[in-house]
Design an enzyme around this catalytic site. Structure first.
Site, PDB file in Angstrom:
ATOM      1  N   SER A 176     -11.244  -0.959  -1.088  1.00  0.00           N
ATOM      2  CA  SER A 176      -9.974  -0.861  -0.361  1.00  0.00           C
ATOM      3  C   SER A 176     -10.177  -1.048   1.132  1.00  0.00           C
ATOM      4  CB  SER A 176      -9.335   0.520  -0.582  1.00  0.00           C
ATOM      5  OG  SER A 176      -8.672   0.605  -1.802  1.00  0.00           O
ATOM      6  N   ASP A 183       0.850  -1.183   0.000  1.00  0.00           N
ATOM      7  CA  ASP A 183       0.000   0.000   0.000  1.00  0.00           C
ATOM      8  C   ASP A 183       0.890   1.239   0.000  1.00  0.00           C
ATOM      9  OD1 ASP A 183      -2.341   1.767   0.598  1.00  0.00           O
ATOM     10  OD2 ASP A 183      -3.310  -0.140   1.101  1.00  0.00           O
ATOM     11  N   HIS A 197      -3.719   6.163   2.941  1.00  0.00           N
ATOM     12  CA  HIS A 197      -4.453   4.957   2.553  1.00  0.00           C
ATOM     13  C   HIS A 197      -3.911   3.720   3.259  1.00  0.00           C
ATOM     14  CE1 HIS A 197      -5.967   1.799  -0.206  1.00  0.00           C
ATOM     15  NE2 HIS A 197      -6.886   2.683  -0.600  1.00  0.00           N
TER      16      HIS A 197
END
Length: 921
Positions: free
Chosen positions: A403, A188, A231
Site C-alpha cells: 500500500s 482509499d 490509510h
C-alpha cells in the site's frame, strides 16, 4: 455511516420513458421466465435462502473503446464517458424497467456495464437472468485495503523521506520539476484535505465538498472530505505532500501535482458498490470528463485471478488514466499477487525496505493472467517504514505494505508526465518507461518468466524515476512517421476488432478499432510490425521503413491459431483417433470421433472412447478392443474402423492382429483369417503408416527393433471385398523410395502422401533419425509406384498428417482444398510443435502455417470435415489428442487442441499481408 442509494439516475429515466412512449407494455408478473441456469452465481443463490440479498447484474454488451486511443486528451475523455453511457443505456433498458416496476433500488455503473441491486430476491434475479442481454448475476464482494504492517517510527526533523531518495525523486526535482499540472487520485479511505502538507495541493482549494474533487459513495463523511482511518491520507501524502518549512518531513513524490479522492473504503475494507462507484466517478468527476485525473492509486485488492474489476481498469486506460495498484501483502509465497494488481492492464508495485531487500509480506508472481506483455509485479518501490501524512495533521513512519509502495509509483508517473506532455495518456509507453529504467534487482525467490524479462519477486527492478527522467524528459521529439492499415480475418475478410499491433524494435503498440483499422505514429526508422489477436496466429510484416511526415500502409490477414479442445477423460500416447461419418447424418454413434485405446506409461488401454465435437462431450462407449495395442493408425472402411498390427506392451512384441470396430452396432472383431503379413528380417514389423482410400487400406513402410535392416519399404493393400485369407496383397510395383517407419501420412483424393518418418536406427545409442522424404502414391495408378514430392523443410517423424481425402464436402470449394498438413512429431527423443501446409498444385511447403500450442509426438490426429455455422469451433478443422510432450514416455500427456477452418465456399486472398506502399500525407 449514512448510505445513499441513488435509484432515479439518468439511465433509469431515459430507459423507462423509452418503454412508455414506445407503447411497449411488459407484464413482468406473467412473462415466461426461462431457467436462469448458470447466469446466477451459486453463492448468490445460497444467500437468497435467507431472504433478500444485494446482487450485481453484468450485461453481455461491452463498449468498444478502441477509437479513444487515437484521440487527444479532451476528446478521449468525452468519447470514453459518452460511449460507456450509451452502451449502458442501450443494454440496461429492460432490466431497469423491471426494477422500477418491482420497486427495487439499484444503481447503474457504466464502466463494465453493470447494475447494483439492493435487497433483491430470487424471483427478481430469475426475471433478470431471463433477459438475453444479461450475462451474469452474482453476489457482491468486500475487498480489503492491503493491511498496514507495523514498523519502527523514528523521526528526524526536516529530513527527506527515505522513499524520495531511494527512487531518485529529489534528483528528478532538481533536473525536471515536481509534477506541475498533473492530477493524481486515490481510491482509499479518504484524505484529511486540510492537512498542512496536503491542503495546498488539493485540486479544489478550500472546497472539500466539491464533487469535482471529492466523492464518498456511501456517505461516510457527511458531504465533506475526510479520512476516518488514516490509510488514505498516508498514501496521498506519499504521492503529493509538499515541502512546507513548518513540516516534519518532505514525503511527496510529486509535491506540485494536485489531488482528488474517492472514498472507496469505508474503514479498513472496501465494498464492491463503493469501488464500482469510484471507478465511474474517476472517468467524469462532477459529471465532466475534463475533471478526470491523470493517475489513480489503488492500495487495495482481493484474491488473485479475478476479473471482476477488469472492465473498470480498461475504461480508465482508454480514458488515458494510469492505473497504479499495490501487488498485495500475501507474500512471501509465489503466485500470491492480488487482483486487480495482477491484471496485465494494471501496474503492480511490490515493496522493499531501505536496504532494498524485498519485504517479507510483498506478494509475488507469477500472475494468473500470465507474463505477456508484462512480468508481474511490474516493479518494486519503497514500502517498509514509510514516512507520510496521517489524520490530525500528523506524521507516521510506522506504515509498511505494498500500500505504501504503489503511491511512490503513482507519484513517479505524475513527475514523468509533467516533464513530457507527449507521455500523458500513453499508458503502455509509460509502463515501458518505468520498467526499462529501473535499477537492477536480485533474482528473488519465485523465478522468472520464460522470456527472461525481470522476475516474479521484484518485477523489472527498483523504481528509479531520475533515470526515467534522463531518458524521457527534456528530450527533443524525434521525427516521426505513421504506419496504418487494417487487420482482417484471413477467412472471409471481416475486420478484427481489438487486435494488437506491436513494433520491434521499440515495442510501440496500438489496438485496432471497430473497423479493424490501426495507426502507429512512431520515430523514423525500420521496424518489424506484428499483428496479433486471441484465437489467431500472429503475423509479422518485416522491414517497414517509416519516413518523416509520411504514411506507410500495411494490412494484415490473420489465420486461425490452434485452440484448446474439450479435455479428454483419458491420458494416452502412441494411439490414434478417427472421424467417423457413414452418411446417415448425426446420431448417437455417427459423425463422431473414435479413439481406440493406446499407451499410458508401460501399460495399454483397450477402451473405445467417442467424442462429439459439436457439443464437446466425451463418452466411454463401453466397448473394448480385443487386444489393447499402441503404435497404430485407425482407418475407416465400409463403416468399420480398422486397427492393423500395433505394439503389445505386455509382451514387448509387435502383433499380427487385425481388429475392427463397427460404431453403429458396437461390434468388435478379430479378422483372424487375414492377419498382418509383413516381416522384416523374419520378425513381424509394424506398418510405417496405413491409410484408407476407395474402401481399401494401404499400409506402407514399417519397422522392428530386433535385427537389421530394421525398416521396410513394402506397400500392402487390404481389400475386404476379397475372399477371406487373401485380403492382403503386396503391391510389388510400389515400394517406397526410402524404407522407413513412423511415417506421417495423409490422403487427398486418390493420392496417399507419406511424409518423413524414421529411416535410421542405432540400437546402441539408441537413436532414431528422422527423414525429410515425401512420396505420393496414386491408388488409381499403382504401377507408377511412389513418386517423389518436395521434401519436408525440417526432418520429422512420429507426428500426424492430415488430408481431406474423399470426405471433402460435396462440390464446395473450400479454402483447405488442395492442401495437406502435418502437425507435431519431431526428432527423437524431442518433440515439436511444428505444423506445416503443403500445396499440392505448387508442390511447396509453407512453414508459416500456425504451430501447435503444445509440442507433442506419438499423438492421435484426425481431420473433421463436418461443416457448422460457427467458424471458430473446429468444424471443419484439424484435431490432435494426447501424445508425449515432456522428457519421457510417462503420463501426463498433452491436451486436445484444434485448428479451425471455414467452410461453405469461403475464399480469401493468398497474401499474408499486402505490399508496403509509401505515400505522402
Amino acid at each position: 455511516m449514512m448510505v445513499s442509494h441513488p435509484i432515479r439516475n439518468l439511465i433509469a429515466v431515459v430507459s423507462l420513458l423509452a418503454l412508455l412512449f414506445s407503447g411497449l407494455a411488459i407484464n413482468w408478473a406473467t412473462a415466461q421466465v426461462p431457467d436462469a441456469g448458470d447466469k446466477i452465481e451459486p453463492l448468490l443463490a445460497e444467500a437468497f435462502d435467507d431472504g433478500a440479498a444485494d446482487f450485481i447484474v453484468r450485461f453481455v454488451e461491452q463498449a468498444d473503446l478502441t477509437p479513444a486511443y487515437y484521440l487527444d486528451w479532451a476528446a478521449r475523455g468525452d468519447f470514453v464517458y459518452d460511449t460507456l453511457r450509451e452502451t449502458a443505456e442501450r443494454s440496461q433498458t429492460r432490466a431497469i424497467a423491471y426494477l422500477e416496476q418491482a420497486g427495487l433500488e439499484y444503481e447503474s455503473f457504466i464502466a463494465g456495464n453493470e447494475l447494483y441491486v439492493w435487497a433483491g430476491d430470487l424471483a427478481a434475479a430469475n426475471e433478470l437472468a431471463a433477459l438475453p442481454e444479461v450475462d451474469a448475476i452474482r453476489a457482491p464482494r468486500t475487498f480489503a485495503l492491503d493491511p498496514i504492517v507495523p514498523g519502527p517510527s523514528t523521526v528526524e526533523p526536516q529530513a527527506l523521506a527515505w522513499g524520495i531518495t531511494d527512487t531518485g525523486a529529489d534528483q528528478f526535482w532538481t533536473a525536471y520539476g515536481q509534477g506541475e499540472g498533473i492530477i493524481v487520485a486515490g481510491i482509499d479511505t479518504g484524505v484529511q484535505w486540510d492537512h498542512p502538507a496536503l491542503d495546498q495541493s488539493f485540486h479544489c482549494p478550500g472546497d472539500p465538498s466539491n464533487a469535482a474533487c471529492w466523492s464518498d459513495p456511501e456517505n461516510w463523511c457527511g458531504g465533506s472530505a475526510c479520512d476516518n482511518n488514516g490509510h488514505g491520507t498516508h498514501t496521498m501524502g506519499t504521492m503529493v505532500a509538499d515541502d512546507d518549512p513548518s513540516l516534519t518531513w518532505q514525503a511527496g513524490m510529486a509535491p506540485n501535482a494536485t489531488w482528488i479522492a474517492c472514498k472507496g473504503c469505508g474503514t479498513s475494507s472496501c465494498s464492491e458498490y463503493a469501488l464500482n462507484a469510484c471507478a465511474d466517478w474517476l472517468l467524469a468527476p462532477a459529471g465532466n470528463p475534463a475533471n478526470r485525473p491523470h493517475v489513480v492509486n489503488n492500495s487495495w485488492g482481493g484474491g488473485g485471478g479475478s476479473t471482476w474489476y477488469q472492465g473498470k481498469v480498461q475504461a480508465w486506460r482508454a480514458a488515458g488514466i494510469f492505473p497504479a495498484f499495490s501487488a498485495g501483502n500475501s507474500g512471501s509465497g509465489c503466485g500470491t499477487l492480488g487482483s486487480p494488481g495482477d491484471y496485465q492492464e494494471s501496474f503492480a508495485t511490490a515493496a522493499h525496505d531501505s536496504s532494498r531487500n524485498i519485504a517479507s509480506f510483498s506478494s509475488r508472481g507469477p500472475s494468473d493472467f500470465g507474463h505477456d506483455p508484462y512480468t508481474k509485479p511490474n516493479i518494486s518501490s519503497p514500502g517498509v517504514s514509510v514516512c507520510s501524512t496521517v489524520p490530525g495533521s500528523g506524521w507516521s513512519c510506522g506504515y509498511s505494505g505494498t500500500s505504501m509502495a504503489s503511491p511512490h509509483t503513482a507519484g513517479a508517473v505524475a513527475l514523468l508526465w509533467a516533464c513530457n506532455s507527449s507521455l500523458v495518456g500513453q499508458i503502455d509507453t509509460t509502463f515501458q518507461a518505468l520498467q526499462s529504467t529501473t535499477d537492477a534487482a536480485p533474482a528473488g525467490n519465485c523465478g522468472a518468466p520464460p522470456d527472461g524479462e525481470g522476475n516474479y519477486t521484484y518485477g523489472y527492478g527498483y523504481l528509479n524515476i531520475y533515470a526515467a527522467g534522463q531518458s524521457y524528459c527534456n528530450v527533443t521529439p524525434p521525427e516521426t512517421g505513421t504506419i496504418e492499415g487494417y487487420v482482417y480475418d484471413l477467412h472471409g475478410g471481416s475486420p478484427i476488432v481489438g487486435a494488437t499491433l506491436t513494433t520491434s524494435p521499440g515495442g510501440y503498440s496500438t489496438p485496432t478499432d471497430s473497423s479493424g483499422h490501426y495507426a502507429l505514429t512512431i520515430p523514423v526508422g525500420t521496424y518489424d510490425v506484428t499483428a496479433s489477436n486471441s484465437g489467431y496466429a500472429s503475423k509479422t510484416a518485416p522491414d517497414i521503413s517509416v519516413l518523416a511526415n509520411a504514411t506507410v500502409q500495411q494490412n494484415f490477414y490473420l489465420d486461425y491459431s490452434w485452440l484448446a479442445g474439450a479435455e479428454d477423460p483419458f491420458d494416452l500416447t502412441r494411439y490414434d483417433c478417427t472421424w467417423f461419418d457413414d452418411g446417415s447424418g448425426s446420431s448417437t454413434y455417427n459423425q463422431k470421433v473414435y479413439c481406440l485405446g493406446g499407451r499410458s506409461g508401460a501399460s495399454e488401454s483397450p477402451d473405445i472412447w467417442r467424442f462429439d465435437p459439436v457439443n464437446g462431450t466425451w463418452t466411454d462407449t463401453g466397448h473394448n478392443m480385443i487386444e489393447d495395442v499402441s503404435n497404430y493408425t485407425a482407418n475407416v472402411v465400409n463403416d468399420w474402423i480398422y486397427v492393423v498390427s500395433g505394439y503389445d506392451a505386455e509382451t514387448s512384441s509387435y502383433v499380427t492382429l487385425v481388429q475392427r470396430y463397427q460404431p453403429s452396432s458396437g461390434t468388435v472383431e478379430n479378422v483372424s483369417t487375414d492377419p498382418w503379413p509383413m516381416t522384416v528380417s523374419g520378425t513381424t514389423a509394424i506398418p510405417g503408416a496405413c491409410a484408407a482410400v476407395q474402401n481399401k487400406i494401404y499400409c506402407f513402410g514399417g519397422w522392428q527393433s530386433s535385427a537389421s535392416p530394421y525398416f521396410s519399404s513394402q506397400t500392402w493393400e487390404y481389400d475386404p471385398a476379397r475372399a477371406a485369407g487373401s485380403r492382403w496383397q503386396q503391391i510389388n510395383t510400389a515400394n517406397l523410395g526410402q524404407a522407413r517407419g513412423y511415417i506421417q501420412a495423409a490422403v487427398y483424393g486418390n493420392v496417399i502422401y507419406a511424409m518423413g518418418g524414421i529411416y535410421q536406427y542405432d540400437p546402441g545409442t539408441p537413436d532414431l533419425v528422422p527423414s525429410t522424404v515425401v512420396e505420393a502414391l496414386d491408388v488409381n495408378n499403382l504401377g507408377a509406384g511412389w513418386q517423389s514430392r518436395a521434401s519436408l523443410p525440417v526432418a520429422s517423424a512420429e507426428g500426424r498428417g492430415f488430408g481431406s481425402g474423399a470426405d471433402t464436402l460435396g462440390g464446395v470449394q473450400e479454402v483447405w482444398d488442395g492442401k495437406i498438413y502435418i502437425a507435431g512429431g519431431g526428432d527423437w527423443p524431442n518433440q515439436t510443435a511444428e505444423a506445416m501446409e503443403y500445396d499440392i498444385a505448387t508442390n511447396t511447403w509453407d512453414q508459416s502455417f500456425p504451430d501447435l500450442t503444445t509440442a507433442r509426438r506419438d499423438h492421435a490426429g484426425t481431420f473433421i470435415t463436418l461443416c457448422t455455422a460457427d467458424p471458430d469451433d473446429g468444424l471443419p478443422g484439424l484435431w490432435v489428442f494426447g501424445g508425449r510432450y515432456s522428457d519421457n514416455d510417462d503420463p501426463p500427456y498433452a491436451s486436445p487442441e484444434y485448428h479451425p477452418f471455414p467452410c461453405g465456399g469461403t475464399t480469401y486472398p493468398n497474401q499474408v499481408y499486402l505490399p508496403v506502399v509509401e505515400r505522402s500525407p
